[in-house]
Design an enzyme around this catalytic site. Structure first.
Site, PDB file in Angstrom:
ATOM      1  N   HIS A  15       0.833  -1.200   0.000  1.00 33.03           N
ATOM      2  CA  HIS A  15       0.000   0.000   0.000  1.00 33.03           C
ATOM      3  C   HIS A  15       0.864   1.245   0.000  1.00 33.03           C
ATOM      4  O   HIS A  15       2.031   1.204   0.397  1.00 33.03           O
ATOM      5  CB  HIS A  15      -0.939   0.019   1.211  1.00 33.03           C
ATOM      6  CG  HIS A  15      -0.228  -0.016   2.525  1.00 33.03           C
ATOM      7  ND1 HIS A  15       0.250  -1.193   3.064  1.00 33.03           N
ATOM      8  CD2 HIS A  15       0.100   0.948   3.415  1.00 33.03           C
ATOM      9  CE1 HIS A  15       0.829  -0.951   4.226  1.00 33.03           C
ATOM     10  NE2 HIS A  15       0.759   0.353   4.460  1.00 33.03           N
ATOM     11  N   CYS A  61       1.753   3.485  11.936  1.00 32.09           N
ATOM     12  CA  CYS A  61       2.748   3.008  10.982  1.00 32.09           C
ATOM     13  C   CYS A  61       3.067   4.147  10.030  1.00 32.09           C
ATOM     14  O   CYS A  61       2.375   5.166  10.028  1.00 32.09           O
ATOM     15  CB  CYS A  61       2.236   1.781  10.216  1.00 32.09           C
ATOM     16  SG  CYS A  61       0.916   2.123   9.038  1.00 32.09           S
TER      17      CYS A  61
END
Length: 674
Positions: free
Chosen positions: A65, A187
């Site tokens: 991603h 993250c």
């Protein structure tokens, strides 16, 4: 999620064997639907995110991603692999691959929807349904969370009712108090891992029965702070993150487990057990107050060497702006007023608006004030990297003492490490709750500053000052072969990791010498900057003279690399090294070594810590300096062209995933990412 995934974005027979090929296959579906405008540019962004941390998860899941300017709208593509594809998960290949694409400026609503997928992936029933699905449309509907159409139930006669038998009443039993945990997950991208770790921790808390977990997700869409009363009532804290936790002081004084975000996904029950054990032992010193701003972005299993490097890089990163501003102002002062400008009287007492020398003195004196912060800032933020805000005061005090006793750059390094260590030791002492409020404001700064001052003035300060003088004398004595060897070493360090830790060590060594400039330290600064300019300039030249060896995206990056290299931004070569490290990095190191050696051999000097070709007028022997840079650029360019040209052809783009496709001016079938 209704607009994010359709049947056309589902591949139930993903027949690829590498993660790069899988990402390309799914990205091509996005391009076909008009969701991605530049396939190679988007894949480069995916590869850059993958390089930060593998996106494979336990349970056979891969979630490549990224956020990219080449994405027109938030999009999700799904592929199912029969053989499995290695995305770096500890338990083996992934068979369920989700490619998540978010625009660079995706709004909160879209990112929230994407994050809901991450939470679904923690549901075993959801994953089982994906593995058995046979229709692309039904699979897309399952991922979207569409409600199945209700089916008509046959009418049935009502069941006869019977009165339940009475049972003796029992007194209600009060439920046992639950162990309350607050957690923070985050993250680098903030789309997937952040929310998967949150879901995993919450599920583990429910499975435990007597644990309540409340999570604050600090994702790309921002974050909603946990209520102060929720934090105050918590019995323990879990940080599962790969970027710094924002406003971490809110969680101070509680038993804390600090790990990477993947640990929150893969072993939540173990983390809950760890924080309960710490609470049982009354441990609070490993919590928020003592976690380090740089260490908290890594895994808990980092060795001491890794932590030391991060602590030092924390100090260097905060020091560099002072070095750049102060050093350039000093250099401009010398350029305008000559090398006697350092003897000019204070401009606060004597300044003539129409005299050039007054303006030169102003630049020099402002730069000198900024530069005087170099060692204290280095020491202060090394301590900050170790012990958070309580380390700032003793760190700055120790750094200032290092200047006072002429211990210089080495003294600053030692002072920062000592200050951080002293604060961490104080934080290990269990104190009554009534004193915790004044510990970081009064007690820790007072005691740590006194201890650091004692050690720096009376114990280790003088030996370090002697070592600093010896290093300075050694640099001044360098000549001939010794100077050239040092230039080679510095050039190799600058070009090995292109802005990484080794590059920063060489740069910090050079700018540290500018605190008390000598002929030798000025030569070192010149060699370091020259070598650091070589990799991006070489890649720019290579894409110009042999464009057919590079992809279209790399050729576009090559145009920007001209400016980046000329400005001494070594990181301009990173996109090329990420795509082809085994050819680009050795070629860059060879050119950097040549340039560093020639710069030292020519006796070039530099008083500015940054600026690239824009500070050439401030360089000693500028013409020879440019020759040294040009020689290194030519060596690196020739090597990278030769190495890329020697690639053996192989089916589907070569053995390394690129093969001769680029050698013939075509786009490679599979991008290489490391």
């Amino acid at each position: 999620m209704s607009e994010m995934i359709t049947a056309d974005l589902v591949d139930l027979d993903l027949s690829t064997d590498t993660k790069e090929a899988a990402a390309r296959a799914l990205a091509e579906r996005m391009v076909a639907q008009g969701r991605v405008t530049d396939l190679d540019g988007f894949l480069a962004d995916v590869a850059a995110r993958e390089a930060q941390m593998p996106t494979g998860l336990d349970g056979g899941i891969g979630i490549p991603h990224c956020r990219s300017e080449h994405v027109t709208e938030p999009t999700l593509a799904f592929g199912r692999s029969a053989e499995g594809i290695d995305f770096g998960a500890p338990d083996g290949p992934a068979d369920l691959i989700f490619l998540i694409a978010a625009p660079a400026g995706a709004d909160d609503a879209h990112l929230t929807i994407l994050s809901s997928l991450a939470r679904q992936l923690m549901d075993e029933d959801f994953k089982a349904a994906l593995r058995t699905a046979t229709d692309a449309g039904a699979t897309a509907a399952l991922i979207r969370g569409d409600e199945p159409e209700p089916t008509a139930e046959p009418e049935s006669l009502p069941e006869p009712t019977t009165e339940p038998e009475s049972t003796p009443e029992t007194a209600p039993v009060a439920p046992a108090a639950k162990f309350k945990i607050v957690a923070v997950t985050s993250c680098p991208t903030g789309i997937a891992h952040t929310y998967m770790a949150a879901e995993s921790l919450e599920n583990a808390g429910r499975d435990a029965g007597d644990v309540e977990v409340v999570v604050e997700t600090q994702g790309s869409a921002g974050f909603t702070r946990l209520a102060p009363e929720v934090i105050a009532g918590a019995d323990g804290v879990i940080f599962a993150h790969d970027v710094p936790v924002r406003e971490k002081d809110r969680f101070a004084g509680k038993p804390t487990v600090d790990v990477g975000v993947k640990a929150g996904i893969n072993r939540p029950a173990e983390l809950i057990g760890e924080v309960r054990e710490k609470a049982a032992r009354g441990e609070t010193t490993s919590g928020a107050a003592s976690a380090t701003p740089v260490d908290r972005a890594g895994d808990a299993g980092d060795g001491y060497g890794t932590k030391l490097r991060k602590w030092l890089m924390s100090g260097v990163s905060y020091m560099v702006p002072f070095v750049a501003a102060g050093g350039l102002l000093i250099a401009l002062g010398f350029a305008i007023g000559g090398y006697t400008i350092n003897k000019a009287p204070s401009v606060a007492e004597h300044f003539v608006w129409t005299q050039t020398d007054s303006w030169a003195a102003l630049l020099f004196q402002v730069g000198s004030v900024a530069f005087a912060f170099l060692v204290p800032v280095l020491a202060g933020f090394i301590a900050y990297g170790m012990a958070d805000r309580p380390g700032l005061v003793p760190g700055f005090v120790g750094g200032s003492i290092a200047l006072t006793i002429n211990a210089g750059f080495l003294g600053g390094l030692a002072a920062g490490l000592i200050a951080g260590g002293v604060v961490m030791a104080i934080q290990k002492v269990n104190v009554p709750p009534v004193l915790r409020g004044i510990m970081p404001v009064v007690v820790i700064p007072l005691i740590s500053s006194a201890v650091v001052g004692f050690l720096m003035f009376l114990v280790i300060g003088k030996p370090i000052a002697s070592l600093q003088r010896a290093l300075t004398d050694w640099l001044n004595s360098l000549s001939g072969a010794n100077a050239i060897i040092l230039g080679v070493i510095l050039g190799l360090m600058m070009c090995f990791d292109l802005g990484g830790p080794l590059n920063k060590v060489a740069y910090a060594f050079a700018v540290g010498g500018l605190a008390n400039p000598t002929e030798g330290s000025l030569k070192v600064m010149a060699a370091v900057m020259a070598a650091g300019m070589v990799p991006p300039l070489a890649m720019a030249l290579a894409t110009t003279v042999r464009g057919r060896l590079f992809t279209r995206t790399e050729r576009e990056n090559g145009k920007a690399a001209w400016v980046l290299g000329a400005s001494f931004i070594t990181e301009g070569a990173i996109p090329f090294a990420a795509a082809d490290p085994l050819r680009v990095i050795p070629a860059s190191m060879a050119g950097g070594a040549v340039t560093g050696a020639l710069s030292m051999a020519f006796g070039c000097t530099l008083r500015a810590p940054h600026g690239g070709i824009f500070v050439v007028p401030l360089i000693g022997n500028p013409f020879l300096y440019l020759i040294a840079i040009a020689a290194g650029v030519c060596v690196s360019t020739a090597l990278v062209v030769i190495l890329k040209g020697m690639r053996k052809s192989a089916p589907e783009g070569g053995a390394d995933g690129v093969g001769d496709a680029t050698a013939q001016g075509q786009e490679p079938k599979i991008p290489v990412a490391v």
